[in-house]
Design an enzyme around this catalytic site. Structure first.
Site, PDB file in Angstrom:
ATOM      1  CG  ASP A   1      -8.937  -1.296  11.950  1.00 63.56           C
ATOM      2  OD1 ASP A   1      -7.924  -1.930  11.556  1.00 63.56           O
ATOM      3  OD2 ASP A   1      -9.356  -0.277  11.358  1.00 63.56           O
TER       4      ASP A   1
ATOM      5  CG  ASP B   1      -0.266  -0.421   2.511  1.00 63.13           C
ATOM      6  OD1 ASP B   1       0.975  -0.452   2.559  1.00 63.13           O
ATOM      7  OD2 ASP B   1      -0.971  -0.709   3.473  1.00 63.13           O
TER       8      ASP B   1
ATOM      9  CD  GLU C   1      -8.764   1.155   7.876  1.00 62.18           C
ATOM     10  OE1 GLU C   1      -8.740   0.189   8.665  1.00 62.18           O
ATOM     11  OE2 GLU C   1      -8.204   2.237   8.109  1.00 62.18           O
TER      12      GLU C   1
ATOM     13  CG  HIS D   1      -5.885  -1.987   8.843  1.00 60.02           C
ATOM     14  ND1 HIS D   1      -6.089  -0.926   9.691  1.00 60.02           N
ATOM     15  CD2 HIS D   1      -4.558  -1.960   8.549  1.00 60.02           C
ATOM     16  CE1 HIS D   1      -4.946  -0.301   9.901  1.00 60.02           C
ATOM     17  NE2 HIS D   1      -3.992  -0.918   9.215  1.00 60.02           N
TER      18      HIS D   1
HETATM   19  C1  GLP Z   1      -0.510   0.465   8.559  1.00 59.77           C
HETATM   20  C2  GLP Z   1      -0.109  -0.391   7.365  1.00 59.77           C
HETATM   21  C3  GLP Z   1      -0.348  -1.864   7.638  1.00 59.77           C
HETATM   22  C4  GLP Z   1       0.253  -2.232   8.980  1.00 59.77           C
HETATM   23  C5  GLP Z   1      -0.436  -1.441  10.066  1.00 59.77           C
HETATM   24  C6  GLP Z   1       0.069  -1.766  11.467  1.00 59.77           C
HETATM   25  O1  GLP Z   1      -1.851   0.748   8.599  1.00 59.77           O
HETATM   26  N1  GLP Z   1      -0.789  -0.032   6.175  1.00 59.77           N
HETATM   27  O2  GLP Z   1       0.237  -2.639   6.593  1.00 59.77           O
HETATM   28  O3  GLP Z   1       0.103  -3.597   9.222  1.00 59.77           O
HETATM   29  O4  GLP Z   1      -0.159  -0.065   9.811  1.00 59.77           O
HETATM   30  O5  GLP Z   1       1.164  -0.969  11.785  1.00 59.77           O
HETATM   31  P1  GLP Z   1       2.186  -1.238  12.946  1.00 59.77           P
HETATM   32  O6  GLP Z   1       2.996  -2.399  12.518  1.00 59.77           O
HETATM   33  O7  GLP Z   1       2.987   0.003  13.039  1.00 59.77           O
HETATM   34  O8  GLP Z   1       1.367  -1.527  14.155  1.00 59.77           O
END
Ligand code: GLP
Length: 256
Positions: free
Chosen positions: A132, A63, A139, A134
């Site tokens: 959440d 993404d 989402e 995702h």
């Molecule tokens: C973002 C990314 C996800 C990732 C999520 C969790 O939203 N798009 O790919 O898994 O954050 O982030 P973190 O690893 O910092 O908790």
């Protein structure tokens, strides 16, 4: 799903790095799906330290924020070059990250899907998880059959990700993300989650019903998903003792 619970995030990361390194050694032209966020940072550090040969490896990132240039310090382009690609001998031509500045977003998304297919599909997709549930930026209520497309971030995700930006107001509202259908097409999905704030999302994804309210639960449909957890992220799993037993008693040929 295979659930691997390790005492610490560092230990879990180490096993995950071994898995990825094994693939790169076995298949030097492997197609990897990459994730961003704080969770895979240590994994990328380990992979750099292993001094693997990335020359033929091809990558597709999950993404990117819409409206964010590759030079923006919070862009996922910048993240990947800073934390991994800039430190290994990957060929720039083999790196694909969604273009946050694409003028025609639907056209770009269709071409991203086409490029993944042309590369022969993704061998291994690295995933983190949002609080959440995702994955990528899919989402809650994302279609479980979705493909690469534009999405609107939830207020919770914008709040969670504000720590990387100066303030919540600076977090973009839109992103381009591989869809859940795109992710499920990968031959192996590797999900990492560490810390108590991920425990609920993980319990729902692994042991709850398959529902678009927790997009990661779609991985229950996937024939080969490995979930790496520390104790804190595993805290709400009902069958954690069983998962530990399974891992400790793997036949030798299945060991990572
Ligand atoms: C973002 C990314 C996800 C990732 C999520 C969790 O939203 N798009 O790919 O898994 O954050 O982030 P973190 O690893 O910092 O908790």
């Amino acid at each position: 799903m295979e659930i691997i619970i390790q005492p610490t995030a560092a230990r879990a990361t180490c096993v995950a790095a071994r898995l990825l390194a094994g693939l790169i050694r076995k298949k030097p032209s492997a197609v990897l799906g990459m994730a961003t966020g704080s969770t895979p940072l240590a994994l990328y550090r380990e992979l750099v330290a292993l001094k693997l040969n990335w020359r033929k490896v091809r990558t597709f990132n999950l993404d990117e924020y819409v409206g964010t240039s590759p030079e923006h310090p919070q862009s996922y382009h910048h993240f990947m070059w800073e934390n991994l690609f800039g430190q290994v001998n990957i060929d720039k031509q083999n790196v694909r990250i969604p273009d946050g500045l694409a003028k025609d977003i639907p056209k770009f998304c269709a071409s991203y899907e086409k490029q993944i297919r042309a590369a022969g599909g993704i061998d291994l997709q690295v995933l983190g998880i949002g609080t959440d549930g995702h994955i990528g930026f899919n989402e809650p209520t994302s279609s479980l059959a979705s493909r690469t497309r534009i999405k609107t971030l939830t207020p919770q995700t914008r709040k969670d990700n504000a720590r990387f930006f100066g303030s919540e107001a600076e977090v973009p509202h839109h992103c381009i993300t591989m869809g859940i259908g795109t992710i499920l097409d990968a031959r192996h999905c590797v999900l990492l989650a560490f810390g108590r704030n991920k425990a609920r999302a993980i319990a729902e994804a692994v042991e709850g019903p398959i529902t678009s309210m927790n997009p990661a639960s779609a991985l229950q449909f996937h024939p080969k998903t490995t979930v790496f957890l520390d104790e804190a992220a595993a805290a709400e799993l009902r069958l954690k003792d069983y998962y530990r037993w399974v891992y400790d008693n793997k036949p030798d040929w299945q060991k990572i």
